[in-house]
Design an enzyme around this catalytic site. Structure first.
Site, mmCIF file in Angstrom:
data_model
loop_
_atom_site.group_PDB
_atom_site.id
_atom_site.type_symbol
_atom_site.label_atom_id
_atom_site.label_comp_id
_atom_site.label_asym_id
_atom_site.label_seq_id
_atom_site.Cartn_x
_atom_site.Cartn_y
_atom_site.Cartn_z
ATOM 1 N N SER A 102 0.834 -1.202 0.000
ATOM 2 C CA SER A 102 0.000 0.000 0.000
ATOM 3 C C SER A 102 0.866 1.248 0.000
ATOM 4 O O SER A 102 2.088 1.181 0.155
ATOM 5 C CB SER A 102 -0.924 0.014 1.236
ATOM 6 O OG SER A 102 -0.179 0.325 2.402
ATOM 7 N N SER A 122 0.868 3.715 2.232
ATOM 8 C CA SER A 122 0.861 4.407 3.522
ATOM 9 C C SER A 122 2.217 4.962 3.918
ATOM 10 O O SER A 122 2.299 5.857 4.760
ATOM 11 C CB SER A 122 0.361 3.464 4.625
ATOM 12 O OG SER A 122 1.301 2.433 4.879
ATOM 13 N N LYS A 179 5.294 0.675 9.523
ATOM 14 C CA LYS A 179 5.099 2.094 9.807
ATOM 15 C C LYS A 179 6.387 2.648 10.416
ATOM 16 O O LYS A 179 7.322 1.926 10.718
ATOM 17 C CB LYS A 179 3.953 2.320 10.809
ATOM 18 C CG LYS A 179 2.616 1.698 10.417
ATOM 19 C CD LYS A 179 1.981 2.379 9.229
ATOM 20 C CE LYS A 179 0.667 1.698 8.847
ATOM 21 N NZ LYS A 179 0.125 2.215 7.575
ATOM 22 N N SER A 189 -2.747 7.027 5.676
ATOM 23 C CA SER A 189 -2.208 5.895 6.431
ATOM 24 C C SER A 189 -3.165 5.480 7.530
ATOM 25 O O SER A 189 -3.637 6.310 8.313
ATOM 26 C CB SER A 189 -0.841 6.262 7.033
ATOM 27 O OG SER A 189 -0.374 5.229 7.877
#
Length: 264
Positions: free
Chosen positions: A79, A81, A136, A222
């Site tokens: 993705s 994010s 992250k 995100s």
């Protein structure tokens, strides 16, 4: 948030089972069956196919398990994010011993390592479903007060400096363009993007002991600790450090400019 169970069937568990089964076959042959075959002539001297398979593949499967579980594990970025640091189609390596060694089935730490620092890009098992891996950036450590006001991040009351660094074009964003910013925290500097067409998501939160606050570098795109809470130490998988391959789906070929890039 604690998961009902940290044990789930995945590739690491499959590797562990195969290592145990082939290891048993390899050990039986080395300690007993090979001696019985000595001096036997013809087909009777051949090892059963399962034993022969174990002898051939046990060292290979064991090596893959050790490397993947305790040294480095590959992941694919699914993705956007973490844009602009990581792009969809990046294939990365994650250092598995940065934050201590854990067994691949029950995820219990048996060798203590370092703890994440602010700015680390970390792969972890998602608190809501530990069978799913997330990636992250760690922005809040245990005991930190993390706040977000008008798209500026505050750590313990201090605003992190943001320096404009041009526009970032992304067709899927409303308006097609976001702002790229250079964000500075003590001992670390990285890029983020903010989308002026998205409303601020202001909050203030104190990180509990043993937990970490994680956010994506694509601040308006995100799903992170702002939505599902903090990351427990027990869910840490490792620290992302290297892009070994990158596939650009829009042009149907590798993005050679990203291959071999160190992740910061």
């Amino acid at each position: 948030m604690q998961a009902a169970s940290d044990v789930h069937f995945d590739f690491a568990v499959l590797l562990t089972i195969l290592t145990i089964l082939t290891g048993i076959g390899w050990a039986l042959d080395a300690l007993w069956l090979a001696r019985k075959r000595r001096g036997v002539i013809g087909d009777a001297a051949k090892a059963p196919w399962l034993i022969d398979f174990s002898r051939s593949f046990f060292p290979v499967i064991l090596a893959v398990l050790v490397l993947r579980s305790f040294v480095a594990e590959p992941f694919r970025i699914p993705s956007g994010s973490m844009i602009p640091t990581l792009l969809v189609g990046d294939f990365i390596l994650v250092n598995k011993f940065s934050y201590g060694l854990r067994d691949p089935v029950f995820h219990q730490e048996f060798l203590k390592g370092d703890r994440p620092e602010r700015g680390d890009i970390v792969v972890f098992r998602w608190p809501r479903d530990p069978s799913v891996d997330f990636i992250k950036r760690i922005v809040g450590l245990p005991g930190d007060t993390v706040a977000y006001r008008d798209k500026v991040l505050y750590i313990n009351g201090e605003a992190l400096a943001q320096t404009p660094d041009g526009a970032y074009t992304a067709p899927k964003l409303p308006g097609g363009t976001a702002y790229r910013m250079r964000e500075s925290m003590p001992g670390h500097e990285h890029h983020i993007i903010v989308n002026p067409d998205e409303p601020p998501q202001d909050f203030e939160f104190t990180v509990p002991e043993g937990e970490y606050f994680a956010m994506g570098d694509n601040r308006d795109g995100s799903f992170d600790s702002r939505g599902w809470g903090t990351v427990s130490e027990r869910l840490l998988v490792g620290k992302a450090f290297f892009i070994w391959m990158s596939w650009d789906g829009s042009i149907g070929r590798p993005n050679f400019s990203r291959i071999g890039t160190r992740i910061r």
